[in-house]
Design a protein around this motif. Structure first.
Motif, mmCIF file in Angstrom:
data_model
loop_
_atom_site.group_PDB
_atom_site.id
_atom_site.type_symbol
_atom_site.label_atom_id
_atom_site.label_comp_id
_atom_site.label_asym_id
_atom_site.label_seq_id
_atom_site.Cartn_x
_atom_site.Cartn_y
_atom_site.Cartn_z
ATOM 1 N N SER A 123 78.346 71.568 31.587
ATOM 2 C CA SER A 123 79.056 72.154 30.452
ATOM 3 C C SER A 123 79.147 71.139 29.322
ATOM 4 N N GLY A 124 79.147 71.642 28.108
ATOM 5 C CA GLY A 124 79.343 70.783 26.948
ATOM 6 C C GLY A 124 78.095 70.158 26.372
ATOM 7 N N ILE A 125 76.905 70.422 26.918
ATOM 8 C CA ILE A 125 75.713 69.769 26.351
ATOM 9 C C ILE A 125 75.015 70.617 25.300
ATOM 10 N N GLY A 126 75.459 71.824 25.087
ATOM 11 C CA GLY A 126 74.847 72.676 24.073
ATOM 12 C C GLY A 126 73.688 73.482 24.634
ATOM 13 N N ASP A 127 72.893 74.024 23.723
ATOM 14 C CA ASP A 127 71.769 74.863 24.133
ATOM 15 C C ASP A 127 70.699 74.038 24.841
ATOM 16 N N VAL A 128 69.879 74.722 25.635
ATOM 17 C CA VAL A 128 68.796 74.052 26.360
ATOM 18 C C VAL A 128 67.466 74.694 25.999
ATOM 19 N N CYS A 129 66.418 73.888 25.998
ATOM 20 C CA CYS A 129 65.064 74.372 25.779
ATOM 21 C C CYS A 129 64.386 74.437 27.143
ATOM 22 N N LEU A 130 63.830 75.595 27.461
ATOM 23 C CA LEU A 130 63.166 75.819 28.745
ATOM 24 C C LEU A 130 61.698 76.094 28.492
ATOM 25 N N SER A 131 60.820 75.595 29.369
ATOM 26 C CA SER A 131 59.407 75.928 29.237
ATOM 27 C C SER A 131 58.759 76.022 30.600
ATOM 28 N N ALA A 179 54.633 76.269 32.180
ATOM 29 C CA ALA A 179 53.207 76.154 31.874
ATOM 30 C C ALA A 179 52.428 76.412 33.163
ATOM 31 N N PRO A 180 52.161 77.682 33.472
ATOM 32 C CA PRO A 180 51.407 77.990 34.691
ATOM 33 C C PRO A 180 49.943 77.577 34.532
ATOM 34 N N SER A 181 49.391 76.881 35.536
ATOM 35 C CA SER A 181 47.963 76.561 35.486
ATOM 36 C C SER A 181 47.146 77.692 36.104
ATOM 37 N N SER A 182 47.788 78.518 36.903
ATOM 38 C CA SER A 182 47.206 79.767 37.399
ATOM 39 C C SER A 182 48.363 80.665 37.812
ATOM 40 N N GLY A 183 48.101 81.944 37.926
ATOM 41 C CA GLY A 183 49.174 82.874 38.273
ATOM 42 C C GLY A 183 50.137 83.062 37.122
ATOM 43 N N SER A 184 51.376 83.376 37.462
ATOM 44 C CA SER A 184 52.390 83.607 36.433
ATOM 45 C C SER A 184 53.697 82.932 36.837
ATOM 46 N N VAL A 211 55.103 85.261 32.627
ATOM 47 C CA VAL A 211 54.081 84.829 31.666
ATOM 48 C C VAL A 211 52.962 84.075 32.392
ATOM 49 N N SER A 212 51.778 84.072 31.792
ATOM 50 C CA SER A 212 50.651 83.375 32.418
ATOM 51 C C SER A 212 50.135 82.227 31.557
ATOM 52 N N VAL A 213 50.797 81.958 30.437
ATOM 53 C CA VAL A 213 50.453 80.847 29.545
ATOM 54 C C VAL A 213 51.733 80.079 29.216
ATOM 55 N N PHE A 214 51.570 78.892 28.627
ATOM 56 C CA PHE A 214 52.743 78.107 28.237
ATOM 57 C C PHE A 214 53.678 78.963 27.401
ATOM 58 N N THR A 215 54.944 78.955 27.787
ATOM 59 C CA THR A 215 55.961 79.705 27.054
ATOM 60 C C THR A 215 57.244 78.888 27.051
ATOM 61 N N SER A 216 57.934 78.875 25.920
ATOM 62 C CA SER A 216 59.205 78.163 25.851
ATOM 63 C C SER A 216 60.230 79.031 25.149
ATOM 64 N N PRO A 248 50.706 77.112 40.667
ATOM 65 C CA PRO A 248 51.227 75.838 40.170
ATOM 66 C C PRO A 248 51.743 75.962 38.730
ATOM 67 N N THR A 249 52.983 75.558 38.511
ATOM 68 C CA THR A 249 53.624 75.702 37.195
ATOM 69 C C THR A 249 54.447 74.470 36.875
ATOM 70 N N GLU A 250 54.264 73.940 35.671
ATOM 71 C CA GLU A 250 55.129 72.873 35.181
ATOM 72 C C GLU A 250 56.343 73.521 34.534
ATOM 73 N N PHE A 251 57.514 73.152 35.008
ATOM 74 C CA PHE A 251 58.787 73.696 34.528
ATOM 75 C C PHE A 251 59.572 72.557 33.912
ATOM 76 N N SER A 252 59.999 72.729 32.651
ATOM 77 C CA SER A 252 60.758 71.674 31.967
ATOM 78 C C SER A 252 62.015 72.237 31.335
ATOM 79 N N VAL A 253 63.054 71.409 31.353
ATOM 80 C CA VAL A 253 64.337 71.758 30.746
ATOM 81 C C VAL A 253 64.794 70.534 29.955
ATOM 82 N N SER A 254 65.162 70.739 28.703
ATOM 83 C CA SER A 254 65.686 69.628 27.918
ATOM 84 C C SER A 254 66.859 70.080 27.063
ATOM 85 N N ALA A 255 67.723 69.148 26.755
ATOM 86 C CA ALA A 255 68.892 69.438 25.932
ATOM 87 C C ALA A 255 69.232 68.197 25.114
#
Length: 115
Positions: A43-51, A53-58, A86-91, A108-115
């Motif tokens: 709590s208290g960190i504000g909004d988060v950016c999520l992304s 990036a599937p290399s295959s599949g969704s 989604v099947s392409v990079f989406t944030s 396989p999917t790269e999942f990132s969260v930043s704030a």
């Protein structure tokens, strides 16, 4: 059910020398054809950016506003993000009112969260 917490980005030192800067948070993982663990958003960190990036599949991001106790017992209600599967990079930027997020992927999917 495993639960993790979004932690401070230890490589970001800007806030140490700039009183107006805020601490940044960052999490990245590969989710391989699975439902990832919940990542609690402090709590208290504000909004988060999520992304994703599937290399295959969704992949998609799921979020919850359930109490942390529900996350720890494995009973939170999960909701998919607006982008759906989604099947392409989406944030997206998500409001800070979520308790936790996770990635669900069919490959396989790269999942990132930043704030």
């Amino acid at each position: 059910m495993p639960v993790n917490t979004l932690t401070a980005d230890q490589t970001d030192k800007t806030f140490e020398t700039n009183a107006d800067a805020k601490q940044h948070y960052f999490h990245s993982e590969t989710v391989n054809a699975a439902t990832g663990d919940w990542l609690i958003i402090p709590s208290g960190i504000g909004d988060v950016c999520l992304s994703v990036a599937p290399s295959s599949g969704s992949a998609r991001v799921e979020w919850t506003q359930a109490p942390v106790a529900d996350l720890e017992t494995g009973s939170p209600q999960a909701r998919p993000w607006v982008a759906g599967d989604v099947s392409v990079f989406t944030s997206a930027v998500m409001a800070s009112v979520v308790t936790a997020v996770r990635c669900v992927s069919t490959g396989p999917t790269e999942f990132s969260v930043s704030a």
